[in-house]
Scaffold this motif. Structure first.
Motif, PDB file in Angstrom:
ATOM      1  N   ALA A  58       0.839  -1.203   0.000  1.00 30.86           N
ATOM      2  CA  ALA A  58       0.000   0.000   0.000  1.00 30.86           C
ATOM      3  C   ALA A  58       0.874   1.253   0.000  1.00 30.86           C
ATOM      4  O   ALA A  58       2.108   1.167   0.036  1.00 30.86           O
ATOM      5  N   ASP A  62      -2.397   5.645   2.509  1.00 26.00           N
ATOM      6  CA  ASP A  62      -3.520   4.715   2.746  1.00 26.00           C
ATOM      7  C   ASP A  62      -3.621   4.272   4.202  1.00 26.00           C
ATOM      8  O   ASP A  62      -4.549   3.558   4.567  1.00 26.00           O
ATOM      9  N   SER A 186     -13.145 -12.003  -1.736  1.00 27.59           N
ATOM     10  CA  SER A 186     -13.196 -10.753  -2.493  1.00 27.59           C
ATOM     11  C   SER A 186     -13.685 -11.005  -3.916  1.00 27.59           C
ATOM     12  O   SER A 186     -14.319 -10.127  -4.515  1.00 27.59           O
ATOM     13  N   HIS A 208     -13.399  -5.890   4.982  1.00 23.58           N
ATOM     14  CA  HIS A 208     -12.414  -5.575   6.028  1.00 23.58           C
ATOM     15  C   HIS A 208     -11.788  -6.872   6.531  1.00 23.58           C
ATOM     16  O   HIS A 208     -12.479  -7.881   6.660  1.00 23.58           O
ATOM     17  N   VAL A 222      -2.406  -6.085  -0.055  1.00 24.68           N
ATOM     18  CA  VAL A 222      -3.823  -5.693  -0.020  1.00 24.68           C
ATOM     19  C   VAL A 222      -4.525  -5.896  -1.366  1.00 24.68           C
ATOM     20  O   VAL A 222      -5.696  -6.274  -1.401  1.00 24.68           O
ATOM     21  N   ALA A 223      -3.797  -5.675  -2.458  1.00 16.35           N
ATOM     22  CA  ALA A 223      -4.421  -5.839  -3.765  1.00 16.35           C
ATOM     23  C   ALA A 223      -4.709  -7.316  -4.032  1.00 16.35           C
ATOM     24  O   ALA A 223      -5.781  -7.686  -4.525  1.00 16.35           O
ATOM     25  N   ASP A 228     -10.547  -3.815   1.308  1.00 15.21           N
ATOM     26  CA  ASP A 228     -10.678  -2.352   1.314  1.00 15.21           C
ATOM     27  C   ASP A 228     -10.138  -1.776   2.612  1.00 15.21           C
ATOM     28  O   ASP A 228      -9.759  -0.607   2.672  1.00 15.21           O
ATOM     29  N   TYR A 247      -5.291   0.011   7.150  1.00 12.71           N
ATOM     30  CA  TYR A 247      -5.172   0.342   5.721  1.00 12.71           C
ATOM     31  C   TYR A 247      -6.575   0.696   5.232  1.00 12.71           C
ATOM     32  O   TYR A 247      -7.549  -0.003   5.551  1.00 12.71           O
ATOM     33  N   SER A 249      -8.628   1.785   1.708  1.00  8.04           N
ATOM     34  CA  SER A 249      -8.585   2.006   0.262  1.00  8.04           C
ATOM     35  C   SER A 249      -9.392   3.257  -0.075  1.00  8.04           C
ATOM     36  O   SER A 249     -10.170   3.736   0.748  1.00  8.04           O
ATOM     37  N   HIS A 250      -9.235   3.752  -1.298  1.00 13.00           N
ATOM     38  CA  HIS A 250      -9.944   4.983  -1.677  1.00 13.00           C
ATOM     39  C   HIS A 250     -11.461   4.774  -1.677  1.00 13.00           C
ATOM     40  O   HIS A 250     -12.225   5.711  -1.598  1.00 13.00           O
ATOM     41  N   GLU A 251     -11.895   3.507  -1.717  1.00 15.97           N
ATOM     42  CA  GLU A 251     -13.343   3.227  -1.743  1.00 15.97           C
ATOM     43  C   GLU A 251     -14.008   3.428  -0.394  1.00 15.97           C
ATOM     44  O   GLU A 251     -15.215   3.627  -0.314  1.00 15.97           O
TER      45      GLU A 251
END
Ligand code: PLP
Length: 412
Positions: A58, A62, A186, A208, A222-223, A228, A247, A249-251
């Motif tokens: 990340a 983040d 996911s 989460h 994380v990816a 998220d 962490y 995420s932008h979401e």
């Protein structure tokens, strides 16, 4: 002493302590102050955050630093919005067909039909109390695990109604070490999101994961995991207690639990714990460096222990962290075994340290369908940096001796 409870606490590594020390004394400045020495401390703090972030794939921006994993877990749940339904179609009584090839029903219909309550939040039934208790406050619905401790994906799919906004599943369990298939979860979430999008359902759906126990033993990205929100805990990786990170995420849009000076982008006000974060970063670096070596070492120790111990039933057989061994001694009381082992300077536990101190029955062991007798006789052994192979042989000998004596006493 043979300490076999590294899931409860790890000692601060000497190298971590050394990295932290200057920030208690010479470099004590408040990172928000305007003068040069403070700016230097601020830069070093940000650099430490970058190291922690990079370790999980990340960016520094983040991460929100928290005072431990409990706070990070609580903060993660603020990503929930108060809105119940986002479109009129969600309120309709027609069954909602997900992209998973089955029918599920919207909340309103579940309620009208007297079915199990739908919820905005799903969490795994074996989660740590810092997830479980918060989830209960949000009216969360528990997702079942299979008898091997792994999430029941069918139960998860059935419970993702259109109201669900957040799903919380730890990466590795703190009582039995079970590793959850986050990437599979996911990908289910991705399908649901596509399906929601097609139907004009705008409710967010976030994943989460509490990775407190896993940072030491799994290569976290994380990816790759598709999360998220991810909770980290310095105290489990030979870093200081009371330091954690989330962490984000932008979401995910969070709301602060505390307000004040606006540190951590306003999400976690309060003067930065500079020594704690410097120590956390060093601990994460060391964990990464030793990851593969430690995994091999712990796998070998697990084999040794299982070969040398007698009269047990192995509880966590598969899909678990290499340093976790959960054993049941049928007919015996694990609480008593712990005290008897303590007399021999061997420290083990019955499960989560907090549950053990309250004398509560483990919700995790109950969830994996163990009988009350099995739960009462279960011990958790977690290896770590304080151990060596000779200690494992010695621990096996001592446990065998204590168990045999206790069995003789019980059988009269
Ligand atoms: N989550 C998990 C999986 C844990 O094992 C722990 C601690 O045992 C926590 C959260 C809570 O961590 P802390 O007490 O450092 O806030």
């Amino acid at each position: 002493m043979i300490y076999l409870d590294h899931a409860a606490a790890t000692p601060v590594d000497a190298r971590v302590l050394k990295a932290m020390e200057p920030y208690f004394t010479d470099d004590f400045f408040n990172p928000s102050a305007a003068y040069l020495p403070a700016k230097k401390v601020s830069a070093e703090y940000e650099e430490a955050k970058s190291k922690i972030a990079h370790a999980i794939g990340a960016k520094q921006s983040d991460l929100v630093i928290t005072a431990g994993a409990t706070e990070a877990n609580n903060l993660a749940f603020t990503a929930m919005t108060t809105r119940k339904c986002s479109s009129s179609s969600e309120r309709s009584l027609a069954p909602v067909v997900t992209g998973l090839g089955r029918s599920v029903f919207s909340t309103s219909e579940n309620m009208l039909l007297g079915r199990e309550h739908s919820s905005r939040l799903l969490y795994l039934e074996t989660e740590h109390d810092s997830v479980r208790r918060v989830a209960e406050q949000y009216g969360g619905l528990a997702v079942k695990v299979l008898p091997n401790g792994v999430i029941d994906l069918e139960d998860l799919k059935a419970k993702i109604t259109d109201d669900v906004q957040l799903i919380s599943v730890s990466l590795a369990n703190n009582e039995i070490g079970t590793i959850q298939p986050l990437a599979d979860i996911s990908s289910i979430i991705r399908e649901v999101k596509i399906d929601r999008y097609k139907r004009g359902v705008k409710t967010q759906l976030l994943l989460h994961s509490d990775a407190s126990q896993a940072l030491n033993l799994l290569d976290i990205n994380v990816a790759r995991l598709g999360v998220d929100l991810l909770t980290l805990n310095a105290a489990k990786v030979y870093g200081p207690k009371g330091v954690g990170a989330l962490y984000v995420s932008h979401e995910a849009k969070l709301k602060p639990l505390t307000v004040g000076g606006g540190q951590e982008k306003g999400l976690r006000s309060g003067t930065e714990n500079v020594p704690g974060v410097i120590g956390f970063a060093r601990a994460v670096e060391l964990a990464k460096e030793h990851l593969n070596g430690n995994r091999k070492k712990y796998t070998n120790w697990r084999k040794i222990l299982l070969a040398e111990l007698e009269g047990y039933e192995l509880i966590n057989k598969k899909h678990c962290l290499d340093n976790f061994v959960v054993l049941c001694f049928p007919g015996l009381d694990a609480e008593r075994l712990i005290y008897l082992l303590e007399d021999e300077k061997v420290y083990v536990s019955t499960g989560a340290a907090c549950a053990a101190s309250k004398g509560e029955k483990s919700h995790v062991l109950a969830a994996i369908s163990l009988s009350d007798d099995q739960i009462a006789g279960s011990l958790r052994i977690t290896f770590g940096e304080t151990n060596d192979e000779a200690q494992i042989h010695e621990a096996a000998k001592i446990i065998n001796r204590v168990v045999a004596k206790e069995r003789a006493r019980v059988n009269g």
